[in-house]
Design a protein around this motif. Structure first.
Motif, PDB file in Angstrom:
ATOM      1  N   ASP A   1      -2.798   5.132  -3.264  1.00  0.00           N
ATOM      2  CA  ASP A   1      -3.851   5.943  -2.647  1.00  0.00           C
ATOM      3  C   ASP A   1      -3.403   7.394  -2.569  1.00  0.00           C
ATOM      4  O   ASP A   1      -2.507   7.740  -1.786  1.00  0.00           O
ATOM      5  N   ASP A   2      -4.005   8.222  -3.423  1.00  0.00           N
ATOM      6  CA  ASP A   2      -3.788   9.675  -3.355  1.00  0.00           C
ATOM      7  C   ASP A   2      -2.305  10.025  -3.424  1.00  0.00           C
ATOM      8  O   ASP A   2      -1.789  10.806  -2.625  1.00  0.00           O
TER       9      ASP A   2
ATOM     10  N   GLY B   1     -12.837   8.719  -3.193  1.00  0.00           N
ATOM     11  CA  GLY B   1     -11.770   9.102  -2.282  1.00  0.00           C
ATOM     12  C   GLY B   1     -12.187   9.208  -0.832  1.00  0.00           C
ATOM     13  O   GLY B   1     -11.350   9.480   0.031  1.00  0.00           O
TER      14      GLY B   1
ATOM     15  N   LEU C   1      -6.856   4.179  -5.777  1.00  0.00           N
ATOM     16  CA  LEU C   1      -7.965   4.795  -5.053  1.00  0.00           C
ATOM     17  C   LEU C   1      -8.081   6.258  -5.429  1.00  0.00           C
ATOM     18  O   LEU C   1      -7.102   6.899  -5.834  1.00  0.00           O
TER      19      LEU C   1
ATOM     20  N   TYR D   1       0.864  -1.189   0.000  1.00  0.00           N
ATOM     21  CA  TYR D   1       0.000   0.000   0.000  1.00  0.00           C
ATOM     22  C   TYR D   1       0.897   1.234   0.000  1.00  0.00           C
ATOM     23  O   TYR D   1       1.782   1.370   0.861  1.00  0.00           O
TER      24      TYR D   1
ATOM     25  N   GLU E   1      -8.614   6.277   4.876  1.00  0.00           N
ATOM     26  CA  GLU E   1      -8.806   5.054   4.099  1.00  0.00           C
ATOM     27  C   GLU E   1      -7.876   3.943   4.583  1.00  0.00           C
ATOM     28  O   GLU E   1      -8.270   2.785   4.689  1.00  0.00           O
TER      29      GLU E   1
ATOM     30  N   SER F   1      -4.877  11.598  -7.483  1.00  0.00           N
ATOM     31  CA  SER F   1      -5.016  10.330  -8.171  1.00  0.00           C
ATOM     32  C   SER F   1      -5.569  10.566  -9.570  1.00  0.00           C
ATOM     33  O   SER F   1      -6.084  11.643  -9.880  1.00  0.00           O
TER      34      SER F   1
ATOM     35  N   TRP G   1     -13.618  -4.433   1.936  1.00  0.00           N
ATOM     36  CA  TRP G   1     -12.185  -4.336   1.646  1.00  0.00           C
ATOM     37  C   TRP G   1     -11.562  -5.719   1.508  1.00  0.00           C
ATOM     38  O   TRP G   1     -10.753  -5.974   0.612  1.00  0.00           O
TER      39      TRP G   1
ATOM     40  N   ILE H   1      -1.596  -1.201  -4.077  1.00  0.00           N
ATOM     41  CA  ILE H   1      -2.649  -0.195  -3.971  1.00  0.00           C
ATOM     42  C   ILE H   1      -1.992   1.175  -3.898  1.00  0.00           C
ATOM     43  O   ILE H   1      -1.128   1.413  -3.033  1.00  0.00           O
TER      44      ILE H   1
ATOM     45  N   GLY I   1      -8.719  10.390  -5.037  1.00  0.00           N
ATOM     46  CA  GLY I   1      -8.155  11.427  -4.184  1.00  0.00           C
ATOM     47  C   GLY I   1      -7.743  12.620  -5.025  1.00  0.00           C
ATOM     48  O   GLY I   1      -7.819  12.602  -6.258  1.00  0.00           O
TER      49      GLY I   1
ATOM     50  N   ALA J   1       0.698   5.455  -0.069  1.00  0.00           N
ATOM     51  CA  ALA J   1      -0.184   6.614   0.082  1.00  0.00           C
ATOM     52  C   ALA J   1       0.627   7.897   0.036  1.00  0.00           C
ATOM     53  O   ALA J   1       1.756   7.957   0.541  1.00  0.00           O
TER      54      ALA J   1
END
Length: 824
Positions: free
Chosen positions: A421-422, A565, A450, A320, A328, A455, A585, A419, A452, A322
């Protein structure tokens, strides 16, 4: 097929005198009747001339000539079915089919074989799994667990190729386990004359016809078992199906009513707590109220089967990344903590890198002030001003992700899914962006972005390697107005995907969706790429819908885009909603990693139409970059699991001889069911009792593929473990698979004789279906049918009784008519 017949005359030298004598007779008959006062003079003249003509014809010695098979010059094969389905009794019959077959094959009871031997060289064979020559059919025991009719006929055609094979007489019920359909080209086969043994089928029987196992990421029902049970009989009844685990513990029992007559009922089981990895289960069906060996059915041998469930075992590694700490990650991390098969490693940026020209902190301080006051100020161990500050969470050790996002295939390809994320595209170097794309396309990993503020197109992913594999188009993104609340709803593809749903029925799922809070952060995209599937949409109050969750295949892997988001708002609504969010999830992550291959992958494939039921074990070996390894050493351990006990005594004894043991054959081909390939590769036994160890050999058609064949000799489940070692002696990895073998399943799937198959077989090969009570007449007529070696055969017609009697009758009739008119 009858051949052309002719009439020839042996006394051809008498044609002239015979013709002159007949003409003279005609003149005399005309002269005698020219003025006679006799009624019906024409009929009388015709009768006299006919009698005279037949007598003159005998002088020419007419012969009936037709080609027939030369005695002793052609081969005729008699093929008898030795399979266990012949021990079944048809409806209304007091004895099984085997009794009728024995009577037909007994020379003392039926003389048709002796009639064949007068004109043909007769070869006798019996068949079940394979073809076996016999001197006589007295040794038939009907213990075969297969009817390899197609293989037997093909072997006969090959064995007698180039020899005068006139045909094959097959005595069988037509239940062929290796012929789902006849081959299109049967030009090399001899004429086949099937003798159908049996008629209607049994009066009462249940059989497990087909079982399929479906595994989804739907958490409440991860495994679904669908079973089709055949019902034969004229009365309705209750059918009880039971599913038990390997220890015999009951998992689920269902009862359904069947209609009268032949048909089928379908059962669906859901295994909610199947353990990770390979597990074995047993499905059994009985009529309600029955237990033990006593039954009204024709047999119990087709009432059970072993079911194999493969819930691929982790741990699955999830990376992951971010661009900032957010809510999230909190809910995602909590959700995956409850899944012991998924390990989440996170790389979260807490501060962006600053330009080099920005002001410094204290005099001489070059490190980021964020680390001021910490004990560790060693150079190189803290982030500088021009480096982002990254926090590693849930890593396996100190070395994992220490240098930030992976830069090599060996490091990144160790994960199963990614993943983002943003986090903007500039966070990754061009080499890292290309590496992410190869992670999905070549390694076969899962990918999810994801929503955001940084993103998709807002993050600059248009026309980048990462943007290319997204299932949505990012160029020319539509303008977005002010913030509005959007509802989250499943699209058509979403309703069809179990992992996208949280409830077991549509009404409950719609109720859940309507209770979700409004979403405020949704990245807009221009559209969905061809081939991608829209799982969910975000709908505003006016009914306008925009994609919210879109998925697609990309190379060997999967790519998904969740444009929402602020999905975390769902988990903030109530404790029940948080449970649903965490479950959602887990199901999404399970879908991402479901088909991700390992460095060693294992598959078991049944060999098509193999009468011995051989399984081909296929092992694919890849290196750290997931390129094929061609010089590996692959060893296999095959372990029998959940073997069937000897069958309960059925109404007609089908148990037969339970032959124990297995035969393993290395390489891609199996020589026979009783010997290993001459190349060796099979050890005398495994490290554990009952475990067989063998070597897989490299395939000649695909790099990195290693194959071996395994021939089971018992009904039950089998578990195989593959271990691959590279040329340097280092282990590449391990993999486990399983399969179930039911040696009698195909043989007893239907107990009704397949007359349609035998009729088609006879038609395509130029033969004919023969009724059992017509065998003697058929054997007498067979020499007149087409054969490779023929000779003319003549039978005299001139001294046959019917010619003389006809001539006498004609002359007597003419005399009688004259006498009725008063003439001498």
């Amino acid at each position: 097929m009858n051949l052309t017949s002719d009439i020839v005359f042996s006394g051809a030298s008498w044609r002239g005198p015979a013709a002159a004598f007949f003409l003279a007779g005609c003149v005399l008959v005309w002269w005698s009747y020219r003025s006679a006062p006799v009624g019906r003079r024409g009929l009388c003249a015709a009768l006299k001339l006919a009698g005279l003509g037949l007598l003159i014809l005998c002088v020419l010695e007419p012969q009936w000539s037709q080609p027939k098979a030369r005695p002793g010059s052609n081969v005729m094969v008699v093929l008898a079915d030795n399979s266990s389905s012949l021990l079944v009794s048809d409806e209304g019959a007091s004895v099984p089919r085997s009794v009728g077959l024995r009577t037909l094959l007994d020379p003392a009871s039926s003389a048709w074989q002796g009639e064949l031997e007068k004109n043909f060289e007769v070869r006798r064979y019996q068949f079940d799994r394979g073809l076996q020559p016999v001197e006589a059919f007295g040794a038939l025991r009907f213990e075969g667990r297969a009817s390899a009719l197609g293989s037997a006929l093909d072997t006969v055609a090959t064995r007698f190729r180039g020899r005068p094979l006139a045909g094959v007489v097959v005595l069988t019920d037509g239940i062929a386990t290796d012929l789902a359909a006849l081959p299109e080209n049967l030009s090399g086969w001899p004429p086949v004359y099937p003798v159908v043994i049996g008629k209607k089928g049994p009066a009462r029987d249940l059989s497990v016809r087909k079982v399929s196992v479906t595994q989804t990421a739907f958490e409440d029902a991860p495994v679904t078992v669908d079973a089709e049970v055949g019902v034969a009989g004229s009365t309705a009844r209750s059918v009880v199906a039971r599913l038990t685990d390997a220890s015999g513990k009951l998992e689920e029992e269902q009862t359904l009513e069947s209609g009268a007559g032949n048909g089928a009922v379908s059962f669906r089981f859901r295994i909610r707590n199947a353990p990770p990895g390979i597990s074995f289960h047993r499905l059994s069906v009985r009529e309600a109220g029955e237990s033990g060996p006593e039954t009204a059915e024709a047999t119990l041998a087709n009432n059970t089967c072993v079911v194999v469930v493969d819930r691929a075992q982790g741990p699955y590694r999830l990376l992951y990344v971010a661009g900032r700490p957010n809510w999230e990650f909190k809910f995602l991390n909590r959700a995956l903590e409850a899944d012991d098969q998924v390990q989440l490693a996170a790389l979260v940026r807490v501060a962006r890198r600053e330009p080099k020209f920005s002001f410094l902190g204290r005099a001489g301080e070059t490190s980021n002030p964020l680390f001021r006051g910490t004990e560790d100020q060693a150079k190189g161990e803290v982030a500088a001003y021009d480096q982002p500050v990254l926090v590693r969470l849930n890593t396996r050790d100190e070395a994992e992700l220490r240098a930030g996002f992976p830069t090599t295939e060996e490091e990144l390809f160790g994960y199963h899914a990614i993943i983002l994320d943003d986090v903007e595209s500039a966070f990754f170097t061009p080499a890292q962006a290309a590496l992410i794309q190869r992670f999905v396309s070549s390694r076969g990993g899962g990918f999810l972005m994801l929503g955001g503020m940084e993103s998709f197109s807002e993050g600059g992913y248009a026309r980048t390697p990462v943007g290319e594999m997204l299932p949505v188009t990012l160029d020319r993104t539509p303008a977005v107005g002010g913030p509005v609340e959007l509802g989250f709803n499943l699209d058509r593809d979403g309703w069809l995907q179990p992992w996208a749903r949280l409830r077991e029925n549509e009404a409950d799922e719609k109720s859940r969706l309507s209770g979700m809070p409004g979403l405020r952060v949704v990245n807009r995209v221009r559209g969905v790429k061809p081939g991608a599937g829209v799982i969910a949409t975000a709908d505003d109050a006016t009914g306008q819908r925009v994609p919210a969750l879109v998925v697609q295949r990309f190379g060997r892997g999967r790519s998904a885009a969740l444009m929402v988001g602020d999905l975390w708002r769902w988990g903030m609504k109530s404790p029940e909603a948080r449970v649903d969010l965490e479950k959602s999830w887990r199901q999404l992550v399970r879908w991402m990693v479901a088909d991700v291959p390992g460095r060693v992958s294992l598959a078991t494939v049944p060999k098509p139409a193999d009468p011995a039921g051989a399984m081909e074990i296929q092992v694919r070996v890849a290196d750290s970059g997931y390129l094929p390894v061609e010089n590996a050493t692959v060893s296999l351990e095959v372990e029998p699991v959940l073997m069937d006990a000897p069958a309960e005594a059925p109404a007609a004894d089908l148990s037969g001889k339970n032959v124990s043991g297995v035969v393993a054959i290395p390489g891609a081909a199996t020589n026979n069911a009783g010997a290993a390939d001459s190349g060796g590769g099979v050890s005398g036994g495994g490290a554990r009792p009952g475990v067989l160890t063998l070597q897989a050999e490299p395939s000649a058609t695909e790099p990195g593929l290693y194959v071996a064949s395994y021939v089971p000799r018992e009904t039950g489940g089998y578990k195989v473990t593959a271990k691959a070692v590279n040329a340097a002696g280092a282990e590449q990895g391990r993999a486990t698979a399983g399969w179930a073998t039911d040696l009698a399943a195909q043989e007893l799937r239907s107990l009704t004789p397949d007359r349609a198959l035998l009729e088609e077989l006879a038609r395509k090969t130029g033969g004919a279906v023969v009724e059992p009570d017509g065998l003697s007449a058929f054997a007498a007529r067979l020499p007149s049918l087409k054969a490779p070696v023929m000779e003319p055969h003549e039978e005299p017609l001139w001294h046959t009784p019917w010619i003389f009697l006809t001539a006498v009758a004609c002359l007597a009739g003419e005399w009688g008519l004259r006498r009725t008119q008063g003439l001498p």
